[in-house]
Design a protein around this motif. Structure first.
Motif, PDB file in Angstrom:
ATOM      1  N   GLY A 205       1.942  -3.907  -4.339  1.00  0.00           N
ATOM      2  CA  GLY A 205       3.018  -4.016  -3.342  1.00  0.00           C
ATOM      3  C   GLY A 205       2.600  -3.421  -2.004  1.00  0.00           C
ATOM      4  N   ARG A 206       1.953  -2.262  -2.061  1.00  0.00           N
ATOM      5  CA  ARG A 206       1.498  -1.634  -0.793  1.00  0.00           C
ATOM      6  C   ARG A 206       0.430  -2.506  -0.116  1.00  0.00           C
ATOM      7  NH1 ARG A 206       1.698   2.934  -4.005  1.00  0.00           N
ATOM      8  NH2 ARG A 206      -0.547   3.280  -4.070  1.00  0.00           N
ATOM      9  N   GLN A 207      -0.438  -3.092  -0.932  1.00  0.00           N
ATOM     10  CA  GLN A 207      -1.479  -3.963  -0.361  1.00  0.00           C
ATOM     11  C   GLN A 207      -0.855  -5.213   0.264  1.00  0.00           C
ATOM     12  OE1 GLN A 207      -4.017  -4.618  -3.802  1.00  0.00           O
ATOM     13  NE2 GLN A 207      -5.199  -2.751  -3.429  1.00  0.00           N
ATOM     14  N   VAL A 208       0.164  -5.736  -0.385  1.00  0.00           N
ATOM     15  CA  VAL A 208       0.832  -6.926   0.140  1.00  0.00           C
ATOM     16  C   VAL A 208       1.488  -6.602   1.484  1.00  0.00           C
ATOM     17  CG1 VAL A 208       2.810  -8.470  -0.255  1.00  0.00           C
ATOM     18  CG2 VAL A 208       1.122  -8.123  -2.055  1.00  0.00           C
ATOM     19  N   GLU A 209       2.114  -5.414   1.545  1.00  0.00           N
ATOM     20  CA  GLU A 209       2.755  -5.029   2.822  1.00  0.00           C
ATOM     21  C   GLU A 209       1.722  -4.860   3.929  1.00  0.00           C
ATOM     22  OE1 GLU A 209       5.208  -1.773   1.511  1.00  0.00           O
ATOM     23  OE2 GLU A 209       6.434  -3.237   0.426  1.00  0.00           O
ATOM     24  N   GLU A 210       0.551  -4.361   3.582  1.00  0.00           N
ATOM     25  CA  GLU A 210      -0.474  -4.154   4.611  1.00  0.00           C
ATOM     26  C   GLU A 210      -1.176  -5.459   5.015  1.00  0.00           C
ATOM     27  OE1 GLU A 210      -3.526  -1.294   3.570  1.00  0.00           O
ATOM     28  OE2 GLU A 210      -4.700  -1.759   5.380  1.00  0.00           O
ATOM     29  N   PHE A 211      -1.548  -6.297   4.034  1.00  0.00           N
ATOM     30  CA  PHE A 211      -2.403  -7.448   4.362  1.00  0.00           C
ATOM     31  C   PHE A 211      -1.636  -8.760   4.475  1.00  0.00           C
ATOM     32  CE2 PHE A 211      -5.277  -4.294   2.530  1.00  0.00           C
ATOM     33  CZ  PHE A 211      -6.258  -4.261   3.502  1.00  0.00           C
ATOM     34  N   ARG A 212      -0.353  -8.765   4.068  1.00  0.00           N
ATOM     35  CA  ARG A 212       0.499  -9.955   4.203  1.00  0.00           C
ATOM     36  C   ARG A 212      -0.173 -11.231   3.683  1.00  0.00           C
ATOM     37  NH1 ARG A 212       5.346  -8.255   4.808  1.00  0.00           N
ATOM     38  NH2 ARG A 212       5.470  -6.418   6.073  1.00  0.00           N
ATOM     39  N   PRO A 213      -0.647 -11.236   2.426  1.00  0.00           N
ATOM     40  CA  PRO A 213      -1.292 -12.466   1.916  1.00  0.00           C
ATOM     41  C   PRO A 213      -0.272 -13.595   1.755  1.00  0.00           C
ATOM     42  CG  PRO A 213      -0.929 -10.917   0.130  1.00  0.00           C
ATOM     43  CD  PRO A 213      -0.516 -10.199   1.390  1.00  0.00           C
ATOM     44  N   LEU A 214      -0.749 -14.824   1.863  1.00  0.00           N
ATOM     45  CA  LEU A 214       0.147 -15.969   1.643  1.00  0.00           C
ATOM     46  C   LEU A 214       0.556 -16.029   0.173  1.00  0.00           C
ATOM     47  CD1 LEU A 214      -1.845 -18.700   3.605  1.00  0.00           C
ATOM     48  CD2 LEU A 214       0.205 -17.478   4.353  1.00  0.00           C
ATOM     49  N   TYR A 215      -0.383 -15.627  -0.698  1.00  0.00           N
ATOM     50  CA  TYR A 215      -0.158 -15.789  -2.142  1.00  0.00           C
ATOM     51  C   TYR A 215      -0.478 -14.494  -2.876  1.00  0.00           C
ATOM     52  CZ  TYR A 215      -0.784 -20.554  -0.473  1.00  0.00           C
ATOM     53  OH  TYR A 215      -0.687 -21.711   0.252  1.00  0.00           O
ATOM     54  N   VAL A 216       0.185 -14.336  -4.007  1.00  0.00           N
ATOM     55  CA  VAL A 216      -0.023 -13.142  -4.810  1.00  0.00           C
ATOM     56  C   VAL A 216       0.039 -13.543  -6.280  1.00  0.00           C
ATOM     57  CG1 VAL A 216       2.429 -12.473  -4.873  1.00  0.00           C
ATOM     58  CG2 VAL A 216       0.682 -10.716  -4.891  1.00  0.00           C
ATOM     59  N   SER A 217      -0.629 -12.761  -7.142  1.00  0.00           N
ATOM     60  CA  SER A 217      -0.618 -13.089  -8.563  1.00  0.00           C
ATOM     61  C   SER A 217      -0.643 -11.812  -9.395  1.00  0.00           C
ATOM     62  CB  SER A 217      -1.853 -13.942  -8.913  1.00  0.00           C
ATOM     63  OG  SER A 217      -1.825 -14.313 -10.263  1.00  0.00           O
TER      64      SER A 217
END
Ligand SMILES: NC(=O)c1ccc[n+]([C@@H]2O[C@H](COP(=O)([O-])OP(=O)(O)OC[C@H]3O[C@@H](n4cnc5c(N)ncnc54)[C@H](OP(=O)(O)O)[C@@H]3O)[C@@H](O)[C@H]2O)c1
Length: 385
Positions: A43-55
């Motif tokens: 979650g923290r990585q998603v907030e920092e890097f804003r990827p289009l996709y996650v898994s």
């Protein structure tokens, strides 16, 4: 800008890959991140890097999570925005996504060495068919690749050039100086303390048993298309020389660097460019000298088991990889002694009937069979206490 997917972004390699991205934000667009159970860090990585996709296994495919679309591991590798996929999962998890990335024509940076241990022939055949490079992240293979460049044709899995032999270095792991009779008493905490590298738990235990070096011999065989007779291993305590090539004229070429995975990760993520690395440099004068010695094979029965499986065609190395995975997890849970790890692997290999030229389905079936066999009572090992 490289459209990057990091599989295993919450692990040791994955987190260091994101440090590389932080050091060169202008070079990368993080298109996708994938993790296992650590949703807090993801979650923290998603907030920092804003990827289009996650898994992640716990996230529902097709849903939106923190503004990223949830995809399966395989689908993540196939997205059109992706240029390069870093496979930094562990064990069998990386096999199907690696094949998907290759088939979709993406450049693969491979850390998850078990993929080649399980299915090296298949993976390299597919990579050759579509001429997709498999860029090695493992420090020894990244070093070999750098040493071979210039003198050799490095098509996927088919190195051609004046090579006498290649040499992988091994630190010897956490117990390289322990008396052999004390190895039975080794605790998981002791095995998880590597003398030179900071890594995830499985690869650290694998380094202590030295099966990791056996895996790396298999990895080198498939990555570079070299016969096993041309791949040697030497003990090198400092982990500064990562690998060497001896050429047919008697000349040696070595790759040196501090034991810092960010260097080979960055090389594989940015190849063919070489970008500045803001990490601590090697100070040769501080080091003074480098030591090399033959391996004490009696200390490392898992290494010989890996080489024996490597010389058996077909699914033997898939059985080896699954057996090691189960044995390591049992040891970490305190269910078996450190010295039971080779016994369990040997039991699984003895029971396995290898399938020649296996399909991916057959490889995955062998993986599942070996896990069932070892989790059952017949080869459960003995508790440590
Ligand atoms: N670490 C090193 O220095 C090093 C050096 C050379 C080679 N390697 C190789 O690189 C690979 C990774 O090693 P590591 O040390 O980084 O391992 P690690 O720290 O254990 O990381 C493994 C990663 O895989 C993720 N993962 C597990 N199951 C998953 C799933 N079903 N879907 C998506 N992700 C999943 C984990 O997620 P969670 O943590 O969220 O569960 C974690 O992010 C291994 O094959 C290792 O042999 C490592």
């Amino acid at each position: 800008m490289t459209g990057l997917v990091v599989l295993g972004s919450t692990g040791s390699i994955g987190q260091q890959a994101l440090e590389v991205v932080r050091a060169h934000p202008e070079q990368f667009r993080v298109v996708g991140l994938a993790a296992g159970r650590n949703l807090d860090l993801l979650g923290r990585q998603v907030e920092e890097f804003r990827p289009l996709y996650v898994s992640a296994p716990a996230l529902k495919e097709g849903s939106i999570w923190k503004e990223s679309r949830v995809r399966s591991l395989v689908a993540l590798c196939e997205m059109p925005e992706v240029d390069r996929v870093l496979v930094a999962t562990v064990g069998a998890t990386g096999l199907l996504p690696t094949l998907a990335a290759i088939r979709a024509g993406k450049v693969v940076a491979l850390a998850n060495k078990e993929v080649l241990v399980m299915a090296g022939a298949l993976v390299m055949r597919e990579a050759r068919a579509v001429n997709v490079p498999i860029l090695p992240v493992d420090s020894e293979h990244n070093a070999l690749w750098q040493c071979l460049m210039g003198d050799c044709d490095l098509s996927p899995g088919q190195t051609r050039g004046p090579i006498q032999r290649v040499i992988l270095t091994a630190s010897g792991g956490a117990f390289r100086d322990w008396p052999l009779e004390k190895l039975r008493e080794v605790t998981p905490a002791e095995a998880l303390a590597h003398p030179t590298w900071v890594m995830g738990p499985k690869v650290t235990i694998d380094a202590a048993t030295l099966i990791n070096k056996g895996f790396e011999v298999i990895e080198a065989h498939w990555l570079f298309g070299l016969p096993y007779e041309q791949i040697d291993v030497v003990l090198h305590r400092e982990s500064v020389v990562h690998a060497l090539v001896e050429f047919t004229d008697g000349s040696f070429r070595a790759e040196l660097g501090p034991p810092d995975m960010r260097i080979p990760i960055q090389h594989a993520l940015t190849y063919p460019r070489r970008l500045p690395g803001p990490w601590r440099r090697l100070q040769l004068a501080e080091l003074g000298k480098l030591n090399f010695a033959p391996l004490d094979r009696a200390r490392y029965p898992c290494f010989d088991l890996a080489l024996a499986a490597a010389r058996t065609d077909g699914t033997a190395t898939a059985a080896l990889s699954a057996a090691d995975d189960v044995a390591v997890q049992k040891f970490i849970r305190g269910e078996i002694a450190f010295t039971d790890i080779p016994a369990l692997i040997d039991a699984a290999l003895q029971a396995h009937r290898p399938i020649a030229d296996p399909s991916v389905e057959e490889i995955l079936e062998v993986d599942a069979q070996v896990r069932r066999f070892l989790e059952g009572s017949r080869a459960a090992g003995t508790p440590r206490a």
